[in-house]
Design a protein around this motif. Structure first.
Motif, mmCIF file in Angstrom:
data_model
loop_
_atom_site.group_PDB
_atom_site.id
_atom_site.type_symbol
_atom_site.label_atom_id
_atom_site.label_comp_id
_atom_site.label_asym_id
_atom_site.label_seq_id
_atom_site.Cartn_x
_atom_site.Cartn_y
_atom_site.Cartn_z
ATOM 1 N N GLN A 298 0.917 -1.244 0.145
ATOM 2 C CA GLN A 298 0.139 0.052 0.062
ATOM 3 C C GLN A 298 0.867 1.227 0.065
ATOM 4 O O GLN A 298 0.572 2.159 -0.639
ATOM 5 C CB GLN A 298 -0.948 -0.056 1.074
ATOM 6 C CG GLN A 298 -1.863 -1.090 1.107
ATOM 7 C CD GLN A 298 -2.690 -1.225 2.479
ATOM 8 O OE1 GLN A 298 -2.546 -0.337 3.600
ATOM 9 N NE2 GLN A 298 -3.966 -1.982 2.249
ATOM 10 N N ARG A 299 2.014 1.167 0.787
ATOM 11 C CA ARG A 299 2.756 2.259 0.843
ATOM 12 C C ARG A 299 3.409 2.462 -0.458
ATOM 13 O O ARG A 299 3.664 3.692 -0.990
ATOM 14 C CB ARG A 299 3.870 2.096 1.934
ATOM 15 C CG ARG A 299 3.416 2.534 3.289
ATOM 16 C CD ARG A 299 4.505 2.555 4.175
ATOM 17 N NE ARG A 299 5.308 1.298 4.360
ATOM 18 C CZ ARG A 299 5.131 0.433 5.076
ATOM 19 N NH1 ARG A 299 4.343 0.216 6.057
ATOM 20 N NH2 ARG A 299 5.994 -0.687 5.056
ATOM 21 N N GLU A 300 3.832 1.464 -1.227
ATOM 22 C CA GLU A 300 4.440 1.602 -2.458
ATOM 23 C C GLU A 300 3.740 2.218 -3.333
ATOM 24 O O GLU A 300 3.903 2.894 -4.353
ATOM 25 C CB GLU A 300 4.916 0.144 -2.851
ATOM 26 C CG GLU A 300 5.821 0.185 -3.967
ATOM 27 C CD GLU A 300 6.380 -1.104 -4.436
ATOM 28 O OE1 GLU A 300 6.334 -1.728 -5.512
ATOM 29 O OE2 GLU A 300 7.225 -1.747 -3.614
ATOM 30 N N ALA A 301 2.270 1.649 -3.336
ATOM 31 C CA ALA A 301 1.234 2.018 -4.381
ATOM 32 C C ALA A 301 1.071 3.818 -4.198
ATOM 33 O O ALA A 301 0.544 4.414 -5.011
ATOM 34 C CB ALA A 301 0.067 1.300 -4.431
ATOM 35 N N ALA A 302 0.913 4.046 -2.976
ATOM 36 C CA ALA A 302 0.551 5.413 -2.766
ATOM 37 C C ALA A 302 2.074 6.432 -2.922
ATOM 38 O O ALA A 302 1.622 7.433 -3.116
ATOM 39 C CB ALA A 302 0.436 5.507 -1.008
ATOM 40 N N THR A 303 3.060 5.851 -3.166
ATOM 41 C CA THR A 303 4.293 6.779 -3.264
ATOM 42 C C THR A 303 4.365 7.030 -4.791
ATOM 43 O O THR A 303 4.319 6.385 -5.723
ATOM 44 C CB THR A 303 5.651 5.929 -3.031
ATOM 45 O OG1 THR A 303 5.559 5.348 -1.508
ATOM 46 C CG2 THR A 303 6.931 6.904 -3.113
ATOM 47 N N PRO A 304 4.287 8.467 -5.024
ATOM 48 C CA PRO A 304 4.471 9.021 -6.309
ATOM 49 C C PRO A 304 5.689 8.803 -6.969
ATOM 50 O O PRO A 304 6.745 8.532 -6.515
ATOM 51 C CB PRO A 304 4.284 10.361 -6.190
ATOM 52 C CG PRO A 304 4.349 10.737 -4.746
ATOM 53 C CD PRO A 304 4.352 9.711 -4.034
ATOM 54 N N SER A 305 5.558 8.210 -8.302
ATOM 55 C CA SER A 305 6.864 7.810 -9.038
ATOM 56 C C SER A 305 7.491 8.944 -9.608
ATOM 57 O O SER A 305 7.288 9.869 -9.839
ATOM 58 C CB SER A 305 6.662 6.709 -9.877
ATOM 59 O OG SER A 305 5.385 6.486 -10.244
#
Length: 69
Positions: free
Chosen positions: A62-69
């Motif tokens: 979830q944290r990875e998905a929420a982190t903008p790339s």
């Protein structure tokens, strides 16, 4: 104090060995009951650890998905 699966399974194995070595029926039965109890505790500890790992993995995803790339 949190006990680990390894602790509980070691106690279950000790109780099984005690039952194997027992010469009196009541001592053997007591050791077998003890083994069963320790095994249940070991199974519960393993299930809790697995659930914690699953939750940690989901949170990391979830944290990875929420982190903008």
């Amino acid at each position: 104090m949190s006990q680990t699966y390894e602790f509980y399974i070691a106690r279950a194995r000790e109780a099984a060995a005690d039952a194997e070595a027992a010469t009196l029926d009541n001592v053997r039965e007591r050791a077998l009951r003890s083994e069963k109890t320790w095994q249940v505790l070991a199974d519960q500890a393993r299930a809790v650890a697995e659930q914690r790992r699953k939750i940690e993995t989901e949170k990391a995803e979830q944290r990875e998905a929420a982190t903008p790339s």
